[in-house]
Write a protein that holds these residues in place. Structure first.
Motif, PDB file in Angstrom:
ATOM      1  N   UNK A 138     -11.017  -7.294 -18.235  1.00 55.37           N
ATOM      2  CA  UNK A 138     -10.276  -7.846 -17.096  1.00 55.37           C
ATOM      3  C   UNK A 138      -8.783  -7.564 -17.228  1.00 55.37           C
ATOM      4  N   UNK A 139      -8.258  -7.712 -18.445  1.00 56.18           N
ATOM      5  CA  UNK A 139      -6.830  -7.496 -18.681  1.00 56.18           C
ATOM      6  C   UNK A 139      -6.438  -6.031 -18.465  1.00 56.18           C
ATOM      7  N   UNK A 140      -7.285  -5.131 -18.923  1.00 52.87           N
ATOM      8  CA  UNK A 140      -7.030  -3.711 -18.714  1.00 52.87           C
ATOM      9  C   UNK A 140      -7.037  -3.363 -17.229  1.00 52.87           C
ATOM     10  N   UNK A 141      -8.036  -3.858 -16.516  1.00 51.37           N
ATOM     11  CA  UNK A 141      -8.144  -3.593 -15.079  1.00 51.37           C
ATOM     12  C   UNK A 141      -6.953  -4.169 -14.330  1.00 51.37           C
ATOM     13  N   UNK A 142      -6.555  -5.370 -14.724  1.00 50.81           N
ATOM     14  CA  UNK A 142      -5.405  -6.020 -14.092  1.00 50.81           C
ATOM     15  C   UNK A 142      -4.136  -5.197 -14.298  1.00 50.81           C
ATOM     16  N   UNK A 143      -3.962  -4.709 -15.524  1.00 53.48           N
ATOM     17  CA  UNK A 143      -2.771  -3.920 -15.821  1.00 53.48           C
ATOM     18  C   UNK A 143      -2.725  -2.652 -14.977  1.00 53.48           C
ATOM     19  N   UNK A 144      -3.819  -1.924 -14.921  1.00 50.59           N
ATOM     20  CA  UNK A 144      -3.854  -0.680 -14.167  1.00 50.59           C
ATOM     21  C   UNK A 144      -3.625  -0.918 -12.678  1.00 50.59           C
ATOM     22  N   UNK A 145      -4.225  -1.976 -12.155  1.00 51.53           N
ATOM     23  CA  UNK A 145      -4.044  -2.312 -10.742  1.00 51.53           C
ATOM     24  C   UNK A 145      -2.603  -2.711 -10.461  1.00 51.53           C
ATOM     25  N   UNK A 146      -2.048  -3.508 -11.364  1.00 48.60           N
ATOM     26  CA  UNK A 146      -0.673  -3.985 -11.200  1.00 48.60           C
ATOM     27  C   UNK A 146       0.322  -2.824 -11.221  1.00 48.60           C
ATOM     28  N   UNK A 147       0.119  -1.914 -12.157  1.00 49.98           N
ATOM     29  CA  UNK A 147       1.022  -0.757 -12.256  1.00 49.98           C
ATOM     30  C   UNK A 147       0.977   0.066 -10.975  1.00 49.98           C
ATOM     31  N   UNK A 148      -0.204   0.286 -10.437  1.00 48.55           N
ATOM     32  CA  UNK A 148      -0.326   1.056  -9.192  1.00 48.55           C
ATOM     33  C   UNK A 148       0.362   0.341  -8.035  1.00 48.55           C
ATOM     34  N   UNK A 149       0.220  -0.981  -7.971  1.00 49.67           N
ATOM     35  CA  UNK A 149       0.863  -1.754  -6.911  1.00 49.67           C
ATOM     36  C   UNK A 149       2.386  -1.690  -7.028  1.00 49.67           C
ATOM     37  N   UNK A 150       2.891  -1.799  -8.244  1.00 44.59           N
ATOM     38  CA  UNK A 150       4.337  -1.735  -8.460  1.00 44.59           C
ATOM     39  C   UNK A 150       4.886  -0.354  -8.110  1.00 44.59           C
ATOM     40  N   UNK A 151       4.144   0.682  -8.442  1.00 43.59           N
ATOM     41  CA  UNK A 151       4.591   2.029  -8.088  1.00 43.59           C
ATOM     42  C   UNK A 151       4.659   2.203  -6.577  1.00 43.59           C
ATOM     43  N   UNK A 152       3.690   1.638  -5.886  1.00 48.28           N
ATOM     44  CA  UNK A 152       3.687   1.695  -4.423  1.00 48.28           C
ATOM     45  C   UNK A 152       4.884   0.945  -3.843  1.00 48.28           C
ATOM     46  N   UNK A 153       5.195  -0.199  -4.452  1.00 48.40           N
ATOM     47  CA  UNK A 153       6.332  -0.991  -3.997  1.00 48.40           C
ATOM     48  C   UNK A 153       7.640  -0.235  -4.180  1.00 48.40           C
ATOM     49  N   UNK A 154       7.799   0.424  -5.317  1.00 43.63           N
ATOM     50  CA  UNK A 154       9.023   1.171  -5.601  1.00 43.63           C
ATOM     51  C   UNK A 154       9.193   2.382  -4.692  1.00 43.63           C
ATOM     52  N   UNK A 155       8.086   2.964  -4.274  1.00 44.59           N
ATOM     53  CA  UNK A 155       8.168   4.153  -3.424  1.00 44.59           C
ATOM     54  C   UNK A 155       8.346   3.817  -1.955  1.00 44.59           C
ATOM     55  N   UNK A 156       8.182   2.529  -1.616  1.00 42.36           N
ATOM     56  CA  UNK A 156       8.310   2.109  -0.220  1.00 42.36           C
ATOM     57  C   UNK A 156       9.762   2.082   0.208  1.00 42.36           C
ATOM     58  N   UNK A 157      10.069   2.675   1.364  1.00 40.99           N
ATOM     59  CA  UNK A 157      11.439   2.689   1.875  1.00 40.99           C
ATOM     60  C   UNK A 157      11.872   1.319   2.388  1.00 40.99           C
ATOM     61  N   UNK A 158      10.914   0.442   2.637  1.00 41.83           N
ATOM     62  CA  UNK A 158      11.254  -0.863   3.210  1.00 41.83           C
ATOM     63  C   UNK A 158      11.391  -1.948   2.158  1.00 41.83           C
TER      64      UNK A 158
END
Length: 374
Positions: free
Chosen positions: A7-27
């Motif tokens: 669960x912790x591994x899955x959470x980390x990978x999901x979280x990292x992808x979400x954060x990357x998406x947030x950083x790439x968002x112009x808004x």
């Protein structure tokens, strides 16, 4: 693999992808991460937080890699380390990156921070994927072979390198970033000017192939050849004069980089005021465009394109003049159009002299170009 670690591994990978998406968002320029509030972030120094978070990430990655490489594989210890990353280190890192805005740090610096933070997250994602592979295979293995150890070590090393770069940029701040960029633009300008200086208009073309193409004409073209030679001599003379004129204005333009870096950028106030941030933003734009225009000047010379040459020399001069005008006065003096007579410093005097000299050189070049066109 234990349920908690999975669960912790899955959470980390999901979280990292979400954060990357947030950083790439112009808004997302003004949006804190979901785990923080405006009250928690309003008094934070984004760069200090960014440096501390990147340092913490590097430390936890070191621990994570050691736990992964050491036999026997301890699932509970790995899960604990990943949980800390998920709950505090990564949210703090991304929050810090999101707090860097164009208004407070310039758009260029914001872009740099987001790119570097995303790079660190990408490398972390790849490392955690390797940890996941080890965790899934540990039940059937007593330990990792050398190639598997090397893969984990290299993945961790890439995260460390990304963190070190992020820490360096955050520590040096906006001013250090602008100085580095200005020095890069200066090198480009210097190289372009040296290339133009070394260029010989008389070496253009290939007389050997010209002779082969004209070989069948024989003596019947003797008169035409004489006229062509005369035209070539006139064209060559014009190109030599154009090259000379280009260097007369490009060399003074190249001088603005070390002058601005030494006398203004390295003396910029920290923290930056909103007005100073705007000045740096516009200054970087003009300093960046100068080498681009000089490349076009060189291309126009090589192509013997007078119209393009005239336009690009003009654009180069305009950008350089704007850059100098932006920082003519010291940072301690309010820089406004109505204060042209405000007493400044030695650089102020140098700037006014530079503008006058470049204006005179430009006028002389315009006259030369008009005579060539006629």
């Amino acid at each position: 693999m234990s349920g908690k670690l999975k669960i912790t591994l899955t959470t980390n990978l999901t979280l990292v992808e979400q954060f990357q998406s947030t950083l790439s968002s112009r808004t997302s320029a003004r949006q804190p991460t979901p785990t923080t509030t405006d009250e928690q972030t309003k008094d934070l120094d984004p760069l200090a937080l960014l440096s501390a978070s990147a340092t913490a990430l590097k430390s936890h990655v070191t621990k994570l890699s050691l736990l992964t490489l050491t036999s026997p594989f301890t699932a509970s210890a790995v899960a604990t380390t990943l949980s800390t990353l998920n709950q505090s280190v990564l949210p703090s890192l991304v929050t810090a990156a999101l707090l860097v805005t164009p208004e407070s740090h310039t758009a260029a610096f914001q872009s740099e921070i987001r790119i570097l933070t995303s790079t660190a997250l990408k490398e972390l994602f790849l490392l955690v994927k390797e940890v996941q592979v080890v965790a899934e295979e540990k039940a059937s293995k007593k330990g990792l072979d050398q190639s598997e150890k090397d893969t984990v070590t290299l993945a961790a090393g890439r995260v460390w390198e990304a963190c070190d770069t992020l820490i360096d940029v955050a520590t040096k701040g906006v001013v250090g970033f602008v100085v580095r960029r200005a020095e890069e633009y200066r090198a480009l300008v210097r190289d372009a000017v040296e290339e133009i200086e070394a260029w010989d208009p008389d070496e253009e073309g290939d007389e050997f192939f010209d002779d082969l193409l004209d070989g069948d004409a024989g003596e019947d073209k003797a008169g035409d050849d004489s006229e062509d030679d005369e035209a070539d001599e006139e064209g060559s003379a014009a190109l030599h004069e154009r090259k000379k004129d280009a260097l007369r204005i490009l060399k003074p333009i190249a001088q603005i980089y070390p002058a601005i870096i030494t006398n203004r950028l390295k003396k910029a106030p920290v923290p930056l005021s909103p007005s100073a941030t705007k000045v740096l933003e516009t200054l970087m734009k003009n300093l960046r465009q100068i080498p681009e225009h000089i490349d076009e000047v060189a291309g126009a010379l090589y192509e013997d394109d007078l119209d393009k040459y005239t336009r690009q020399v003009g654009k180069t001069k305009v950008c350089a003049s704007k850059a100098i005008s932006l920082v003519t006065l010291p940072w301690t003096v309010e820089q406004s159009p109505g204060d042209q007579e405000t007493e400044g410093d030695k650089f102020t005097t140098w700037s006014k002299t530079w503008l006058k000299v470049v204006g005179e050189v430009s006028k002389s070049i315009d006259e030369s170009l008009n005579s060539q066109a006629n």
